[in-house]
Design a protein around this motif. Structure first.
Motif, short mmCIF file in Angstrom:
data_model
loop_
_atom_site.label_atom_id
_atom_site.label_comp_id
_atom_site.label_asym_id
_atom_site.label_seq_id
_atom_site.Cartn_x
_atom_site.Cartn_y
_atom_site.Cartn_z
N PRO A 129 -2.80 5.73 -4.23
CA PRO A 129 -3.46 4.88 -3.81
C PRO A 129 -3.36 4.46 -1.62
O PRO A 129 -2.37 3.47 -1.68
CB PRO A 129 -3.88 3.15 -4.87
N ALA A 130 -4.30 3.75 -1.78
CA ALA A 130 -4.56 2.99 -0.08
C ALA A 130 -3.69 2.04 -0.31
O ALA A 130 -3.47 1.33 -1.34
CB ALA A 130 -5.81 3.06 0.34
N LEU A 131 -2.18 1.97 0.78
CA LEU A 131 -2.21 0.68 0.92
C LEU A 131 -2.23 -0.37 2.65
O LEU A 131 -1.40 -0.06 3.52
CB LEU A 131 -0.43 0.83 1.23
N PRO A 132 -3.59 -0.47 2.66
CA PRO A 132 -3.80 -1.06 4.15
C PRO A 132 -3.61 -1.62 5.06
O PRO A 132 -3.36 -2.01 5.88
CB PRO A 132 -5.27 -1.60 3.41
N GLU A 133 -2.82 -2.77 3.71
CA GLU A 133 -1.88 -3.94 4.75
C GLU A 133 -0.76 -3.94 5.16
O GLU A 133 0.41 -4.23 5.92
CB GLU A 133 -1.94 -5.03 3.60
N ARG A 134 0.01 -2.56 4.51
CA ARG A 134 1.24 -1.74 4.57
C ARG A 134 1.73 -1.75 6.26
O ARG A 134 1.47 -1.33 7.06
CB ARG A 134 1.99 0.18 4.48
N GLN A 135 2.71 -2.03 6.46
CA GLN A 135 3.86 -2.28 8.10
C GLN A 135 4.78 -1.23 8.63
O GLN A 135 5.26 -1.07 7.33
CB GLN A 135 4.05 -3.43 8.58
N PRO A 136 4.83 -0.47 9.46
CA PRO A 136 3.88 -0.54 10.63
C PRO A 136 2.58 0.00 10.52
O PRO A 136 2.12 -0.32 11.35
CB PRO A 136 4.34 0.20 11.21
N LEU A 137 2.43 1.17 9.52
CA LEU A 137 1.05 1.80 8.87
C LEU A 137 0.89 1.53 7.95
O LEU A 137 1.26 2.14 7.28
CB LEU A 137 1.45 3.46 9.97
N PRO A 138 -0.73 1.71 7.73
CA PRO A 138 -1.42 1.71 6.31
C PRO A 138 -1.40 3.03 5.87
O PRO A 138 -0.93 3.84 6.37
CB PRO A 138 -2.90 1.42 7.01
N ARG A 139 -1.24 2.79 4.29
CA ARG A 139 -1.31 4.49 3.85
C ARG A 139 -2.33 4.28 3.40
O ARG A 139 -3.12 4.32 2.41
CB ARG A 139 -0.22 3.89 2.74
N PRO A 140 -2.63 5.76 3.42
CA PRO A 140 -4.31 5.92 3.14
C PRO A 140 -4.25 6.92 1.67
O PRO A 140 -3.38 6.49 1.19
CB PRO A 140 -4.47 7.41 3.77
N ASP A 141 -5.05 6.87 1.02
CA ASP A 141 -5.34 6.86 -0.46
C ASP A 141 -5.41 8.48 -0.24
O ASP A 141 -6.15 9.39 0.33
CB ASP A 141 -6.93 6.47 -0.63
N LEU A 142 -3.98 8.90 -1.14
CA LEU A 142 -3.92 10.44 -2.00
C LEU A 142 -4.01 10.94 -3.19
O LEU A 142 -3.59 10.27 -3.58
CB LEU A 142 -2.69 10.87 -1.10
N ARG A 143 -4.65 12.01 -2.78
CA ARG A 143 -5.11 12.45 -4.19
C ARG A 143 -4.55 14.10 -4.31
O ARG A 143 -5.24 14.91 -3.67
CB ARG A 143 -6.67 12.23 -5.00
N GLN A 144 -3.89 14.22 -5.42
CA GLN A 144 -3.89 16.08 -5.42
C GLN A 144 -3.92 16.66 -6.72
O GLN A 144 -3.71 15.73 -7.61
CB GLN A 144 -1.59 16.14 -5.53
N ARG A 145 -4.49 17.41 -6.84
CA ARG A 145 -4.47 18.32 -7.81
C ARG A 145 -4.39 20.07 -7.52
O ARG A 145 -4.51 20.53 -6.35
CB ARG A 145 -6.59 18.06 -7.73
N GLN A 146 -4.62 20.60 -8.58
CA GLN A 146 -4.39 21.96 -7.79
C GLN A 146 -5.29 23.29 -8.75
O GLN A 146 -6.44 22.78 -8.87
CB GLN A 146 -3.92 22.65 -9.63
N VAL A 147 -6.01 24.06 -7.83
CA VAL A 147 -6.54 24.91 -6.99
C VAL A 147 -6.45 26.30 -7.49
O VAL A 147 -5.80 26.35 -7.68
CB VAL A 147 -7.47 24.20 -5.94
#
Lengths: 525, 525
Positions: A129-147
């Motif tokens: 999940p996103a970590l908008p407050e993370r320093q020095p950079l926020p983490r985006p929301d990342l989701r992985q599945r198999q296709v």
């Protein structure tokens, strides 16, 4: 159910326009009607174009839709009834009970993949999940599945007209993963292939799936197969057969402007190690089990025990004597095709002519065409180590026993082996320490390690590995039997900050598929 | 910490005997001492022999031992302090803050894999217990785990002297899987490689691991790399670099008598799709974000946005104007090597000379050697669709904006793309329906799909996919960044009826590692 000899290009049954394949009843050497004209280059391309057109729709089916489709194929196979069994027996020379058993296994395999699809664990959902407050950079929301990888080319095998052919393991696992399938039928059993193919095409239609989900091609020689693997719309290949043919397909796949994975199961001699205490304690039982395994189905199994390794001593001679006595009573069996029979004769002829190899026993001679006679040979480790040709697979009911001077030489022989599908140990409590020393070598060499059993049975389940280092297969990272086979036809895709409205169900915030996701580093309960 | 210029053959620091590599400070064009003589064929073979000798011992380490080793490497990297940062800055021309950040990321990556190893989920334990009463045949006890592939060859990348080099992602994931590693250092930063290599070799020694667990080689030209990939003891390859070099390694790996997997990350232009509502609503912000992404690190990222796709209209022109105004203020940046700078000049020269391509803006010209000047080009979809050369990667701070007539043409451009590491969508609520139609195409083309972000940041986590269809990588089934990268260096082995005394811990009946196994078809809680 009259056979048409037609290709299936999606839902269209149409004759091929190339050179024809004719099945031969190996028990009588008589050709079987009808003729199966091969696909032209254009017809190969048409099947691939249909598969490509079907891909996005087919892979977007729900888990339940896809599972119902796999179940429908199994039901369709069963509904073919005796007509399927009779044709398969005529085309392969295999006993009726074996074909019936193989049909059961093929249907079980399709239903296993239906369960695997429904469970959804293969989607391997991972969410950070996103970590908008993370320093020095926020983490985006990342989701992985198999296709799904894309359209898959499947090559039917000679020795399993049902379980490794049109609706066999490769087709079942590729369809389960969401890949359309174009099958190149094996030339030895085109009628069986047509019956199964029609049932599969009917399931495609009954389930309302796009017609390109499945096509069936025939072809004499290598041209159709190479054209299929070379088509840019094909994204992976499943194959079971000879080392020569498998390597040719790997080369064709690598020569494309976009190389693709090839899962080729090719060649294995399945070493069996007889440890001292076990050999001494149950010589006769081991000899009996060995002969039963090596002669089962005329030895035409990828997991046939073609090599036995033991330390010298009186127990080995007792084993050879007991196995020889057993083997001499084994009736000859009809082999699958004249070409396979001829290759067997050539292989055993080379062993017989080898100056360091002793022919110790032959089974009963057969009457009629294509009779495979069981054979047992013995050699010394020095000879085996000196001649790599002695480690080549002889497809059929022949086995070579290698006598070693000591444990060190057993080790040397094991280290010299190429990649294998299986390695078997027969041991008693007193052998455990010797076996422990050998185990790391065998883990490097084989996909499956058995203790006190025989390699010829291959269970269809979660834990099975039917695979192994080259040349057993072209890709040791996977299994062609069992539920893990679905992983061969998948690739991961990551979705970064994609809104719920655009996410596939598997990744949506509300977890509508109720999957056990890897969420922020922890697996959900 | 004096640099020696020596190879590391296990724990032995010894000079190479081949042609020497010399680092060049790209900011001054001056060579940096010392010289790094390349490995001879014999030295390559020696490193591989040590790796093979270490393999069974190293892969038998406990999860905790292996995790401590990965942590020790991270600690060792940090302990190198400013010496490492200064040498890396001198060898790459990258800013100090960037190198410091990259060191942090490299250490984080090693520690992530330590956590992954400890958690043990990668062992993917599957157990199907025996069913002795089953009819018609009993089921044996079957247990599957993942084992390491064998010694891995890792090639350092030019653009990440720490994170994708000697102790970078490929090395960390291979070591985590239980594979010894032989690194071929990138010729652009041998001093950085030596410092990191010595820290890694120290960690091998401190942790009491066999010396062949890690070796470090240098080599001018391709010979050392090809010799390494061709060595029969190497069982897999990790590479990040150019398409030409990656394909050469794939060919060498396929030409072996035992072909092996190559994970080559090669070429990607990372298309960015600007949808209408988003483009209208925030033209300036998008232009600013785009220019920041395309010029970051002189554009020397695999995920650099080299292609922008938008529908024609006044907003596109406003975007071009705003991006051009931004870009014209971007200072030139020192590129990594003279060769990379030269290739960039050639690439932008070809775009500039293209009759259907318009050069709309250049960044500030640089002073001194190897200065990369940012560039923005515009073309029409017809021209892009007619000339596949316009889709080739230009490694550096250049991007091509493709103007499409309508959504259909946007689709055509997307379908025409080769495989990509990333695809980015900028969209507002009103764009969702258009985006939904494009998504299936992008899933087929890219390893990561981003919404309203920029592709140049690559998070190291569980859900990341840094991979994608060919030519983005040679194997779309995996990721080179994130915890899933460990899966690239593993293969399954099945143990059938193996007594507890011979089973690896992961598979023992008492579950001493407390893994969440797939037991009889159900995942344990």
């Amino acid at each position: 159910m009259r056979l048409t000899g037609n290709l299936l290009l999606g839902q269209t049954s149409t004759p091929g326009v190339g050179a024809a394949v004719h099945a031969i009843n190996p028990a009588t050497a008589q050709p079987l009607e009808p003729a199966y004209p091969g696909a032209s280059r254009e017809q190969v391309a048409q099947a691939c174009a249909l598969a490509e057109a079907a891909f996005d729709t087919y892979r977007a089916t729900t888990l339940e839709q896809r599972a119902l489709f796999l179940d429908a194929i199994a039901n369709g196979l069963e509904a073919l009834g005796d007509a399927l069994v009779e044709r398969a027996v005529a085309e392969t020379g295999l006993p009726k009970a074996r074909i019936q058993g193989e049909r059961g296994r093929t249907c079980q395999q399709l239903r296993l993949f239906a369960r695997v699809v429904r469970a959804g664990e293969w989607l391997d959902v991972r969410i950070d999940p996103a970590l908008p407050e993370r320093q020095p950079l926020p983490r985006p929301d990342l989701r992985q599945r198999q296709v799904a990888l894309g359209p898959v080319a499947v090559f039917g095998a000679s020795n399993f007209p049902l379980a490794f052919s049109v609706a066999g393991g490769d087709t079942a696992s590729a369809l389960a993963a969401g890949c359309p399938v174009v099958v190149k039928a094996h030339g030895a059993h085109p009628g069986t292939s047509e019956l199964v193919g029609r049932a599969l095409a009917q399931a495609v239609s009954d389930c309302g799936l796009p017609e390109g989900t499945f096509s069936l091609l025939y072809g004499a020689g290598h041209e159709v197969g190479i054209a299929l693997v070379s088509d840019p719309r094909i994204k992976a290949v499943g194959f079971t057969g000879s080392r020569t043919a498998g390597i040719a397909l790997c080369r064709a796949a690598q020569a494309r402007s976009e190389p693709i994975p090839v899962y080729a199961e090719m060649s294995s001699i399945n070493p069996v190690f007889l440890f001292e205490a076990a050999l001494g304690a149950r010589t006769d039982a081991l000899a009996q089990g060995f002969v039963a395994s090596v002669t089962q189905g005329a030895g035409q199994f990828c997991t046939n025990p073609g090599l036995v390794i033991a330390r010298q001593g009186p127990d080995v001679q007792r084993f050879i004597d007991a196995a020889s006595a057993q083997l001499r009573q084994v009736a000859a069996q009809t082999m699958l095709t004249p070409a396979i029979h001829q290759a067997y004769e050539t292989g055993v002829g080379q062993l017989r002519a080898h100056p360091q190899v002793q022919a110790v026993a032959s089974g009963l001679a057969g009457q009629g065409p294509n009779q495979g006679q069981a054979q047992l040979y013995v050699t010394q480790a020095e000879a085996f180590l000196a001649d790599p040709g002695l480690a080549h697979e002889v497809f059929g009911a022949a086995s070579l026993l290698v006598v070693c001077r000591d444990d060190r030489q057993v080790h040397q022989v094991a280290e010299r082996l190429e990649g294998q599908l299986t390695a078997t140990l027969h041991l008693d409590a007193a052998d455990i320490d010797s076996a422990r020393l050998l185990l790391p070598v065998l883990e490097r060499k084989a996909g499956r390690i058995l203790v006190n059993g025989w390699p010829t049975g291959v269970e269809v389940c979660d834990a099975m590995v039917h695979g192994g280092p080259f040349p057993a297969t072209s890709d040791a990272r996977t299994s062609s039997v069992g539920s893990a086979a679905i992983l061969r036809f998948l690739r991961p895709v990551c979705y970064q900050d994609v809104p719920d409205a655009l996410l596939p169900q598997a990744l949506q915030q509300g977890n509508p598929l109720r999957l056990r996701r890897l969420l922020d580093g922890r697996r959900e309960a």
